[in-house]
Design a protein around this motif. Structure first.
Motif, PDB file in Angstrom:
ATOM      1  N   LEU A 143       0.947  -1.358  -0.003  1.00  0.00           N
ATOM      2  CA  LEU A 143      -0.004  -0.133  -0.074  1.00  0.00           C
ATOM      3  C   LEU A 143       0.810   1.191  -0.001  1.00  0.00           C
ATOM      4  O   LEU A 143       1.724   1.259   0.803  1.00  0.00           O
ATOM      5  N   ILE A 144       0.434   2.104  -0.910  1.00  0.00           N
ATOM      6  CA  ILE A 144       1.496   3.491  -0.994  1.00  0.00           C
ATOM      7  C   ILE A 144       0.965   4.383  -0.048  1.00  0.00           C
ATOM      8  O   ILE A 144      -0.609   4.781  -0.605  1.00  0.00           O
ATOM      9  N   MET A 145       1.357   4.818   1.114  1.00  0.00           N
ATOM     10  CA  MET A 145       0.606   5.955   1.936  1.00  0.00           C
ATOM     11  C   MET A 145       1.533   6.798   2.451  1.00  0.00           C
ATOM     12  O   MET A 145       2.578   6.838   1.867  1.00  0.00           O
ATOM     13  N   ASP A 146       1.247   7.875   3.046  1.00  0.00           N
ATOM     14  CA  ASP A 146       2.095   8.886   3.607  1.00  0.00           C
ATOM     15  C   ASP A 146       2.015   8.457   5.340  1.00  0.00           C
ATOM     16  O   ASP A 146       1.233   9.209   6.036  1.00  0.00           O
ATOM     17  N   PRO A 153       5.401   9.923  -0.625  1.00  0.00           N
ATOM     18  CA  PRO A 153       4.682   8.598  -0.106  1.00  0.00           C
ATOM     19  C   PRO A 153       5.667   7.599   0.370  1.00  0.00           C
ATOM     20  O   PRO A 153       6.808   7.601  -0.061  1.00  0.00           O
ATOM     21  N   ASP A 154       5.021   6.682   0.966  1.00  0.00           N
ATOM     22  CA  ASP A 154       5.969   5.707   1.753  1.00  0.00           C
ATOM     23  C   ASP A 154       5.468   4.431   1.339  1.00  0.00           C
ATOM     24  O   ASP A 154       4.140   4.151   0.765  1.00  0.00           O
ATOM     25  N   LEU A 480      -6.819   9.073  -3.593  1.00  0.00           N
ATOM     26  CA  LEU A 480      -5.545   8.071  -3.796  1.00  0.00           C
ATOM     27  C   LEU A 480      -5.678   7.063  -2.632  1.00  0.00           C
ATOM     28  O   LEU A 480      -4.654   7.099  -1.991  1.00  0.00           O
ATOM     29  N   SER A 481      -6.795   6.427  -1.934  1.00  0.00           N
ATOM     30  CA  SER A 481      -6.573   5.949  -0.808  1.00  0.00           C
ATOM     31  C   SER A 481      -6.241   4.425  -0.885  1.00  0.00           C
ATOM     32  O   SER A 481      -5.698   3.809  -0.001  1.00  0.00           O
TER      33      SER A 481
END
Length: 604
Positions: A143-146, A153-154, A480-481
């Motif tokens: 999953l790409i998230m902050d 992005p992390d 972009l969840s």
């Protein structure tokens, strides 16, 4: 018929009749092949480009153009001896240029862990030699998230080194670092449907996880973001761990939308009550509730029963398969999000894409949700596409109206085909289109780049306005969840406003916040014009009142049709005036002739 009635009659005559129009040749020409994998503005021209996979190991970026074909494969990246399974564009090094993350596994080893490669963007190009190969592999697509709230992005997921989730923290110096993410006791479910979205109405994205309990049951965890820290669910908050619906045998991908237009995000779950998906259902649950409401149960049309297509989890199978999922978008701009789903009939002879329209609830089972889905069985252009695999929404012409892209499997040619269907829906409805950038720079970006090509996960948008009847109306969406398993989410949100042409009273935008920050990073704009695109630049992050928003008007077809109809009415009125004036002039001339021939007795 009065003049207003005549006006709207002419307007109705000018509208196109069909609901969908196949525009594949105009968009792709002869290049409409491959697997659509992601969206993003790669060359920062404010037009969304397409990321397409071909031949297992080839990535093509179709850049948007002003001339036909409107999407052309301009950037190509070819890997060797691997199979690309997913593509996630984003700015992973904070230079406001789009990079591309790929997940791969070795050829002929489909059950191997996934490797992750990040190709650094440089002046709107990708170089095979400018990349980072992560030193850990993933059990499932990440999953790409902050995670740390720095708007870089992390990468979140379970690696080969630990059963607990880890996160790779992005950095503006490309010195990416690993750290433990969450101390969860449950294993991650695969294929997961994790999400990074605000579920607690504080404009800060929370973390939603799909996990497996000790008794092998699928469940859902919500890790609330409190002051930048994802807090572990406790027994005092039982609603933050939810069991799947009791009747669900097969569970699809969770998706999130403001289903009933109340400004809160609901959790939607497609599922099957039997192993063959002969009986399918879509459930909904509200934040803070353990109760599931079925919002679609009737998949029968003219005596034929349809249902979802089960996911083929066998890694040795050569057949391309995607998890059961819904792709969300407001097709008719009424303020209530609709969905696209892939269904097949019970005999298995036909597999098509269907539009699920969000309508008012008309039975007791969905009363708690207030709304329900209704299958739109009559879209002929959509249903002519056989062997459909994926269907999603996309604003083809950047006009704020969501069109449809469908991916079909051509088994005879052993390739995938992309179909583009233009949405000709016209119902005097309005919208607002919002995109939130990273805000790492504004007018002083490095290398003089424009910061539009950065897919940013985590921002949350909400508006309030007054509808045509004078009632308060809300709407919300997360940007972009989700990023895994062909979620195909757009880097912007199109929020329908219904038939109300009123200004948006309030539009709120919130972004993730770093650890220890107690105040929300949220800004409000007022009096937003309908049918406009709003580009929000949250710069600097810690000072919301200094954030800027660029407003671009997007006239829809109805504006042109209204102008034509208005001009037609004016011409009609002028013609009547001209005829009446001509008749009056003739009457005056006749009176003058009669006066000239009259005998004047006074002259005698």
């Amino acid at each position: 018929m009065g003049l207003p009635g005549l006006f709207f009659f002419l307007l109705a005559l000018l509208r196109p009749g069909g609901a969908l129009q196949n525009v594949t040749p105009q968009l792709f020409g002869s290049q409409a092949s491959g697997r659509l994998a992601a969206f993003g503005d790669f060359n920062s021209d404010k037009q969304t480009d397409l990321f397409v996979l071909r031949a297992d190991s080839e990535l093509n970026i179709f850049l948007a153009d002003q001339k036909e074909p409107y999407f052309k494969p301009k950037v190509k990246l070819l890997l060797r001896n691997v199979v690309i399974t997913s593509v996630v564009p984003g700015d992973y090094d904070g230079d406001s240029q789009m990079d591309v993350l790929l997940t791969t596994h070795p050829q002929k080893q489909p059950n191997a862990d996934l490797s992750v490669l990040i190709f650094w963007g440089n002046n709107q190009t990708l170089d095979i030699n400018r990349k980072l190969v992560l030193n850990k592999t993933f059990h499932d697509e990440p999953l790409i998230m902050d995670f740390n709230g720095d708007l870089i992005p992390d990468v979140f997921g379970v690696t080969n080194e630990s059963d607990k989730p880890q996160v790779l923290i992005g950095s503006n110096d490309r010195n990416l670092s690993w750290q433990p993410a969450l101390d969860t006791e449950n294993k991650m479910y695969a294929p997961h449907s994790h999400a990074f979205i605000d579920l607690t109405n504080d404009f800060t994205a929370d973390l939603f996880l799909t996990t497996v309990s000790n008794d092998k049951q699928i469940q859902f965890e919500i890790w609330e973001n409190q002051n930048g820290n994802f807090t572990k669910p406790t027994q005092k908050k039982p609603t933050y761990i939810k069991k799947k619906p009791e009747g669900a045998v097969i569970v699809g991908q969770s998706v999130f939308a403001d289903f009933d237009g109340d400004g809160q995000t609901e959790h939607l779950l497609p599922a099957c009550a039997d192993a063959a998906c002969q009986k399918s259902v879509i459930y909904l649950t509200k934040p803070g509730s353990d109760q599931w409401f079925p919002v679609l149960q009737n998949f029968t049309n003219k005596g034929t029963v349809w249902g979802f297509v089960p996911y083929n989890s066998d890694p040795s199978s050569a057949e391309f398969s995607v998890p059961i999922t819904l792709h969300i978008g407001d097709y008719n701009m009424d303020g209530y999000p609709d969905a696209l789903a892939i269904l097949r009939n019970t005999s298995g002879s036909n597999q098509q894409a269907f539009l699920l329209q969000n309508v008012e609830c008309n039975n007791a089972s969905c009363a708690g949700a207030h709304r329900m889905f209704k299958v739109y069985w009559e879209l002929s252009d959509l249903h002519q596409i056989k062997d459909a695999m994926v269907a999603t929404f996309f604003d083809i012409y950047e006009d704020g109206i969501l069109d449809i892209l469908v991916l079909s499997n051509n088994s005879s040619k052993k390739e995938f085909t992309i179909h583009a269907l233009k949405n000709n829906f016209e119902a005097d409805a309005y919208f607002v289109k919002v995109i939130v950038l990273s805000g790492l720079c504004s007018n002083d970006c490095p290398h003089k780049v424009t910061p539009f090509g950065v897919n940013q996960p985590g921002p949350y948008i909400m508006y309030t306005t007054v509808d045509a009847n004078g009632y308060l109306k809300n709407g919300s969406a997360g940007q972009l969840s989700q990023s895994a398993h062909f979620s195909l989410q757009l880097p912007y949100n199109v929020l329908g406003l219904g038939r109300s042409a009123n200004f948006l009273d309030h539009l709120y935008v919130g972004i993730p916040r770093p650890l220890g920050e107690t105040s929300e990073r949220k800004q409000e704009w007022t009096a937003i014009i309908p049918n406009s695109q709003l580009i929000v630049i949250p710069y600097p992050h810690y000072l919301p009142r200094s954030w800027s928003a660029k407003l671009y008007l997007t006239p829809s077809n109805i504006v042109l049709l209204t102008a034509i109809a208005l001009i037609g009415v004016c011409v009609f009125i002028l013609a009547i005036i001209g005829i009446l004036h001509w008749q009056e002039k003739k009457a005056d001339d006749r009176e003058k002739r009669q006066e000239a021939h009259r005998f004047h007795f006074d002259a005698m």
